[in-house]
Design a protein around this motif. Sequence first.
Motif, mmCIF file in Angstrom:
data_model
loop_
_atom_site.group_PDB
_atom_site.id
_atom_site.type_symbol
_atom_site.label_atom_id
_atom_site.label_comp_id
_atom_site.label_asym_id
_atom_site.label_seq_id
_atom_site.Cartn_x
_atom_site.Cartn_y
_atom_site.Cartn_z
ATOM 1 N N ALA A 119 0.845 -1.196 0.000
ATOM 2 C CA ALA A 119 0.000 0.000 0.000
ATOM 3 C C ALA A 119 0.881 1.247 0.000
ATOM 4 N N SER A 120 2.015 1.199 0.697
ATOM 5 C CA SER A 120 2.942 2.323 0.744
ATOM 6 C C SER A 120 3.482 2.632 -0.652
ATOM 7 N N MET A 121 3.870 1.600 -1.375
ATOM 8 C CA MET A 121 4.387 1.807 -2.734
ATOM 9 C C MET A 121 3.316 2.434 -3.610
ATOM 10 N N LYS A 122 2.106 1.895 -3.553
ATOM 11 C CA LYS A 122 1.024 2.405 -4.395
ATOM 12 C C LYS A 122 0.691 3.856 -4.055
ATOM 13 N N ALA A 123 0.674 4.180 -2.758
ATOM 14 C CA ALA A 123 0.364 5.552 -2.334
ATOM 15 C C ALA A 123 1.468 6.517 -2.765
ATOM 16 N N GLN A 124 2.723 6.135 -2.551
ATOM 17 C CA GLN A 124 3.831 6.997 -2.946
ATOM 18 C C GLN A 124 3.862 7.197 -4.458
ATOM 19 N N LEU A 125 3.666 6.132 -5.200
ATOM 20 C CA LEU A 125 3.700 6.221 -6.655
ATOM 21 C C LEU A 125 2.566 7.108 -7.170
ATOM 22 N N ALA A 126 1.389 7.021 -6.570
ATOM 23 C CA ALA A 126 0.261 7.856 -6.987
ATOM 24 C C ALA A 126 0.591 9.337 -6.805
ATOM 25 N N ILE A 127 1.230 9.684 -5.696
ATOM 26 C CA ILE A 127 1.617 11.074 -5.434
ATOM 27 C C ILE A 127 2.700 11.512 -6.421
ATOM 28 N N ILE A 128 3.705 10.668 -6.599
ATOM 29 C CA ILE A 128 4.819 10.983 -7.495
ATOM 30 C C ILE A 128 4.342 11.123 -8.937
ATOM 31 N N ASN A 129 3.398 10.256 -9.363
ATOM 32 C CA ASN A 129 2.901 10.302 -10.744
ATOM 33 C C ASN A 129 2.169 11.600 -11.081
ATOM 34 N N LYS A 130 1.704 12.324 -10.073
ATOM 35 C CA LYS A 130 1.070 13.622 -10.326
ATOM 36 C C LYS A 130 2.098 14.628 -10.839
ATOM 37 N N VAL A 131 3.360 14.469 -10.415
ATOM 38 C CA VAL A 131 4.437 15.372 -10.827
ATOM 39 C C VAL A 131 5.306 14.736 -11.915
#
Length: 148
Positions: A119-131
């Motif tokens: 879940a941590s990977m998915k959450a971090q990647l979702a935030i990073i993918n916005k930028v």
Amino acid sequence: MVINVLAVQAQDNFNTEVPKDIIILRSTKDYKIALTTAQQAASRLHKKLDLRKLSPNKELGLTMSKADCDEIGYPCYPARGDGNAFNDSYISVEYSNAYKGFAKGYYIVMAAITNVKSASMKAQLAIINKVYPDAYAKRTFIWLGCMH
């Protein structure tokens, strides 16, 4: 005779490679481009930039200083996470040759090491993918154990 099963299991999980997902922002054969990307990413993502005192090296891609390599010989490059295999979340430039399953010869701008499909990977990647819409997680194995 009493055998501590947890201690035996812990030993079995030490001095081995463990699967991890690595979040990658960019890969390039040019260190200067990777460094610029890492500096910009730290600012844009509000993450710590830690280059781990590494510098480019023709032989290994990256190396620690001669003084820091003293015990093991210069040049030396410990891959991010090697030894402890901890999850982390900061920006760095790493060299792809140190990671199983990665194409050779690339500087990679790394944003995190996480448990596989967590879940941590998915959450971090979702935030990073916005930028960084092209950022992605790639599975590799990281050494957990003695580094001597």
